[in-house]
Design an enzyme around this catalytic site. Structure first.
Site, PDB file in Angstrom:
ATOM      1  N   ASP A 177       0.883  -1.162   0.000  1.00  0.00           N
ATOM      2  CA  ASP A 177       0.000   0.000   0.000  1.00  0.00           C
ATOM      3  C   ASP A 177       0.923   1.215   0.000  1.00  0.00           C
ATOM      4  O   ASP A 177       1.563   1.519   1.008  1.00  0.00           O
ATOM      5  CB  ASP A 177      -0.900   0.002   1.233  1.00  0.00           C
ATOM      6  CG  ASP A 177      -1.889   1.167   1.245  1.00  0.00           C
ATOM      7  OD1 ASP A 177      -1.640   2.157   0.534  1.00  0.00           O
ATOM      8  OD2 ASP A 177      -2.895   1.099   1.969  1.00  0.00           O
ATOM      9  N   HIS A 178       1.009   1.900  -1.137  1.00  0.00           N
ATOM     10  CA  HIS A 178       2.028   2.939  -1.273  1.00  0.00           C
ATOM     11  C   HIS A 178       1.860   4.059  -0.245  1.00  0.00           C
ATOM     12  O   HIS A 178       2.817   4.768   0.061  1.00  0.00           O
ATOM     13  CB  HIS A 178       2.028   3.515  -2.693  1.00  0.00           C
ATOM     14  CG  HIS A 178       0.847   4.365  -3.021  1.00  0.00           C
ATOM     15  ND1 HIS A 178      -0.348   3.850  -3.466  1.00  0.00           N
ATOM     16  CD2 HIS A 178       0.681   5.708  -2.973  1.00  0.00           C
ATOM     17  CE1 HIS A 178      -1.203   4.833  -3.681  1.00  0.00           C
ATOM     18  NE2 HIS A 178      -0.610   5.965  -3.381  1.00  0.00           N
ATOM     19  N   HIS A 240      -6.315   2.590   2.266  1.00  0.00           N
ATOM     20  CA  HIS A 240      -5.492   3.766   2.571  1.00  0.00           C
ATOM     21  C   HIS A 240      -5.910   4.451   3.871  1.00  0.00           C
ATOM     22  O   HIS A 240      -5.100   4.652   4.776  1.00  0.00           O
ATOM     23  CB  HIS A 240      -5.570   4.777   1.425  1.00  0.00           C
ATOM     24  CG  HIS A 240      -5.002   4.285   0.136  1.00  0.00           C
ATOM     25  ND1 HIS A 240      -3.971   3.384   0.070  1.00  0.00           N
ATOM     26  CD2 HIS A 240      -5.309   4.574  -1.159  1.00  0.00           C
ATOM     27  CE1 HIS A 240      -3.680   3.133  -1.197  1.00  0.00           C
ATOM     28  NE2 HIS A 240      -4.478   3.847  -1.946  1.00  0.00           N
TER      29      HIS A 240
END
Length: 485
Positions: A177-178, A240
């Site tokens: 998950d960037h 996110h």
């Protein structure tokens, strides 16, 4: 300030989907920046793989063009670029068949880290995992990197986890998950657990509420087919925003170590109370006043009820956060591109300043993008004569200003996370039980609005979203922070 370069052991990285958009935009330019920074050993190699036919030289040209298009100033460093391209190879592989796998297996080396980046759709994850083992491409120390979505509900997430775990152990699986790779996201833990100033105040005795906002100015153009099957809840909130919520609310782990951190994040998710539908707002951007397309035009479905905006109030059912609301919102086609976490502290119990009727609150703002940094809003005397007039001002630490040239060398999210794969550090990656717990909380919310037949509220592009979102806080005598870059 001198940057510390932490090297990694030599590796072979295979990028499935090596000619795709993600590889060209993020993975390969990021790897080139790490090569220039000296964190990629000379013995390391990058092997692109896809269904299309290319020679090594043709693939190197594809990568060179990608770096020219999506890289920064480093793209002009021809000496390093030529050296980097020399580390690249290409193998044509059919992910769902048997073609090319023996060629890939023959290219693998002993004595180096083997990592496999699944830059493809989730429907191919199982086929890739199975063939990596059947053809002897992966070994017992290999690592696989998988991109979201990690399922679209709890059942599919469990199925995906079971598929991956049938071929790889959990410690070999890196769910990326960037958002977790952003410098400021990691600073959440440094701020909380590295400063005596904040941790004693990090509870319901001092904090009034917390806001988490991820706002985008773009619509879903180019991703309409995918997004219309997903929506903001699945695309952003479940992963996110959930991860940001965990980092801001988690208990101190025993140490900064992968499973210790992820254990505490999991406790937060499991302590989340179900969301009452009165505390939920869904929105969908309408057509613009100047004829710009609305969501339904971008998605190609004139009857779509998929949300491009979500705002909700949630509570964490534990001692630290009892009674403290967490307000989450995310949306597309909003007035500015920004991601931030705002920790709003409680009012003073008593003000000694006669005639000052304005509410003054300390607010800690962690800015994730576009200008990464931290603000602490404090109350001071307004300069000048005329008595004690109070104003609120930020103590601002914008990384680019505070760190100077050093800030320019900070790796972006993908760079940091990919290098952590080679280091075997899973701290910033999601564990399988985290993913499943997040879906277990999210599924009832989605099922509820589907059962009620809820229709998203339309909102005008370039605004802060539907009016009902503002009412979500107004009912609690609070208000959203303004969305601004």
């Amino acid at each position: 300030m001198v940057s510390r370069v932490i090297p990694v052991d030599p590796f072979d990285l295979v990028i499935f989907g090596g000619t795709g958009d993600l590889a060209r935009r993020k993975i390969l330019p990021g790897l080139f920046r790490r090569f220039r920074a000296g964190t990629m050993p000379e013995e390391s190699r990058i092997i692109g793989s896809a269904r299309s036919e290319h020679t090594d030289e043709e693939y190197r040209q594809i990568v060179s063009d990608a770096i020219a298009e999506f890289g920064g100033d480093e793209k002009d460093d021809k000496t390093n670029l030529d050296a980097f391209l020399g580390r690249l190879h290409y193998v044509r592989v059919d992910a769902a068949g048997d073609e090319g796998w023996e060629d890939l297996s023959a290219l693998m080396r002993d004595g180096v880290i083997r990592a496999f980046y699944f830059s493809v759709g989730p429907s191919l994850f199982g086929a890739l995992a199975e063939r990596l083992h059947r053809h002897g491409v992966a070994d017992d120390d290999s690592r696989i990197v998988v991109e979201k979505p990690f399922g679209r509900d709890l059942a599919s997430a469990r199925e995906l986890n079971e598929t991956l775990r049938s071929h790889f152990d959990e410690h070999q699986i890196y769910r990326i998950d960037h958002y977790l790779g952003k410098e400021t996201v990691q600073n959440l833990m440094a701020i909380r657990f590295g400063n005596v100033l904040f941790e004693p105040l990090w509870n319901n005795h001092y904090i009034d509420h917390i806001q988490i906002t991820v706002a985008e100015t773009v619509g879903v153009e180019g991703r309409g087919a995918y997004y219309d099957k997903s929506g903001a809840m699945r695309d952003m909130v479940q992963n996110h925003l959930m991860q940001l919520l965990c980092l801001i609310a988690m208990e101190p782990p025993a140490m900064y170590e992968a499973d210790a951190v992820r254990d505490e994040k999991l406790k937060v998710i499991r302590a989340l109370q179900p969301v009452d539908y009165h505390h939920l707002v869904r929105g969908q951007y309408d057509q613009g006043t100047e004829g710009e397309p609305g969501y339904r035009e971008d998605a190609g479905d004139p009857r779509s009820f998929t949300e491009s905006f979500v705002a909700l109030r949630c509570h964490i059912n534990n001692w630290r956060w009892a009674g403290v609301p967490f307000y989450l919102r995310t949306g597309k086609k909003l007035k500015a591109r920004t991601s931030e976490i705002a920790v709003v502290f409680q009012d003073l119990g008593h003000s000694i300043f006669e005639g000052d009727e304005k509410r003054h609150r300390n607010i800690l703002v962690i800015r994730l993008q576009p200008n990464e940094g931290i603000d602490l809003q404090v109350t001071i005397k307004e300069p000048g004569p005329g008595g004690m007039r109070l104003i609120d001002v930020p103590l601002d630490m914008t990384f680019a200003d505070a760190l100077g040239p050093e800030a320019e060398d900070v790796p972006d999210a993908y760079e940091r996370l990919i290098m952590d794969v080679f280091r075997g550090n899973q701290t910033l990656f999601m564990r399988g039980d985290e993913v499943e717990a997040a879906w277990a909380w999210t599924d009832p919310i989605i099922a509820g609005w589907e059962a009620r037949g809820d229709v998203p509220k339309l909102y005008e592009p370039g605004t802060a979203g539907p009016d009902d979102s503002a009412m979500l806080l107004h009912r609690d005598n609070r208000r959203w922070r303004d969305i601004k870059a």
